[in-house]
Design an enzyme around this catalytic site. Structure first.
Site, PDB file in Angstrom:
ATOM      1  N   ASP A  37      -6.781   1.969   1.530  1.00 58.21           N
ATOM      2  CA  ASP A  37      -6.580   1.621   2.938  1.00 58.21           C
ATOM      3  C   ASP A  37      -5.771   2.689   3.677  1.00 58.21           C
ATOM      4  OD1 ASP A  37      -7.965  -0.758   2.667  1.00 58.21           O
ATOM      5  OD2 ASP A  37      -6.174  -1.896   2.132  1.00 58.21           O
ATOM      6  N   GLU A  81       0.775   0.906   5.017  1.00 62.35           N
ATOM      7  CA  GLU A  81       1.677   2.057   4.937  1.00 62.35           C
ATOM      8  C   GLU A  81       2.837   1.858   5.919  1.00 62.35           C
ATOM      9  OE1 GLU A  81       0.861   4.779   2.862  1.00 62.35           O
ATOM     10  OE2 GLU A  81      -0.820   3.544   2.201  1.00 62.35           O
TER      11      GLU A  81
END
Ligand SMILES: [Mg+2]
Length: 300
Positions: free
Chosen positions: A66, A273
C-alpha cells in the site's frame, strides 16, 4: 510504441517479486510496451520516479504494498496529464487491491495490467499537500501500521497488525478535538478517527460498509469517542466488529470534505504510512482523479 514506466519496491512482501520479475516483464513486452523500469531505493523514491518519469509514458505500473501505491499516486498527482495506473500488489496487507479486486497473484495482476480496463477512483487530498488512496486515520488502532516494522509485517502479515493493535488498546490515548463535516460539528474527546475509501482496513474487512463506492466522490468517516467505563469500551468493540446497535460513542458519516481541529498536534497515518503530526487537518475528495486498470466487472 506504447511506453510504460514500471516502478517496483524490491523489498515488499518478503521480496516476492524476485522470482516473478522476468515473467512480469515478459508479459509487458509481449503486449508491445517499451519499458522504463525503476527499482525503488528508499522512502519517497516511487513518488519522485512517478513525477519525473511519468510525464513521458502512456502507463505507469507500480508493484509493492500500500505504501508504494501511495507514493506512486503522490507522484502522479504532480503531473499535468495523469497517465493510467496499473498495480501489482506485493505487500503484506494490500488493502486497496482487495477493494479493487486485483489479484494477489503477481502474474495474474500483471495480466490484468495489459488486458484490464481503466476504472476511475477517487483520491483523498490531505492538507492540500499530500494524497491518499484509501485511508487517512489517527489514534488507537492506526499507530500500529507504521510503528510495525517492515520485517515484522512480512513475517506475520495481518497478525502483526492485530497483535500490535491489542497492545495499543492498553495504552489508549485520548485526543481533544473539534470536527467539522458538512453541517455536523462534533466536539470532545476521541480515541480514533478514520476517513476511508475502501472496504478493507488493516486486512480486516467489515470495519466499513461493504457498499462503499470507490468513485462516488465521498468518504466514509468513522469517529470514536473516548470510552468512560470498561463497559463503554466493550460496547464500542461490539459495535465495530459485531455490528450491534449504534451507540453514542461511535459516529459514522459520509462526506466529501472534513476538517479536524485538535488541541494538540495529532499523528496521522495515510495509506498505512506516517502522514505527519498535524494541528489542523482538512481532507477533501478528488472525484475520479486517477484511472486504475482492473478486470472488467461482471454485471450484478
Ligand atoms: Mg467513496
Amino acid at each position: 510504441m506504447k511506453k510504460m514506466l514500471f516502478i517496483f519496491n524490491p523489498r515488499s512482501g518478503k521480496a516476492q517479486i524476485k522470482n516473478k520479475l522476468m515473467e512480469i516483464l515478459d508479459i509487458f513486452a509481449k503486449s508491445g510496451y517499451e519499458l522504463i523500469v525503476h527499482v525503488t531505493q528508499g522512502p519517497r523514491d516511487a513518488t519522485q520516479a512517478a513525477a519525473t518519469l511519468g510525464k513521458s509514458v502512456d502507463l505507469v505500473v507500480c508493484s509493492g504494498g500500500d505504501g508504494t501505491l501511495n507514493e506512486t499516486i503522490n507522484g502522479l498527482m504532480e503531473l499535468e496529464k495523469i497517465p493510467i495506473l496499473g498495480y501489482i500488489p506485493a505487500g503484506s496487507t494490500n488493502d486497496f487491491a482487495t477493494s479493487l479486486k486485483i489479484s494477489r497473484n503477481m502474474i495474474t495482476a500483471a495480466q490484468t495490467v495489459v488486458s484490464g480496463v481503466p476504472y476511475p477512483i477517487d483520491i483523498g487530498c490531505f492538507c492540500r499537500e499530500r494524497h491518499f488512496v484509501y485511508i487517512a486515520a489517527f489514534g488507537a488502532f492506526t499507530e500500529v501500521a507504521y510503528l510495525t516494522s517492515q520485517d515484522f509485517k512480512n513475517v506475520l502479515g495481518h497478525q502483526a497488525y492485530f497483535m500490535e493493535g491489542m497492545k495499543s488498546l492498553t495504552s489508549i490515548k485520548s485526543y481533544v478535538l473539534r470536527v467539522e463535516c458538512d453541517s455536523v460539528v462534533l466536539e470532545g474527546d476521541f480515541i480514533f478517527g478514520m476517513i476511508t475509501n475502501t472496504i478493507s482496513v488493516g486486512g480486516f474487512k467489515g470495519l466499513v460498509a461493504q457498499d462503499v463506492a470507490l468513485n462516488d466522490g465521498e468518504f466514509e468517516v468513522l469517529l470514536i469517542r473516548t470510552p468512560k467505563t470498561p463497559l463503554d469500551f466493550t460496547n464500542i468493540i461490539n459495535y465495530m466488529f459485531l455490528k450491534e446497535e449504534p451507540n453514542e460513542y461511535v459516529h459514522k458519516l459520509r462526506t466529501s470534505c472534513i476538517k479536524i481541529f485538535p488541541e494538540e498536534p495529532i499523528d496521522w497515518v495515510l495509506d498505512g504510512e506516517f502522514g505527519g503530526s498535524r494541528r489542523e487537518v482538512e481532507i477533501f475528495n478528488l472525484k475520479k482523479q486517477i484511472k486504475i486498470l482492473r478486470n472488467p466487472q461482471k454485471k450484478q
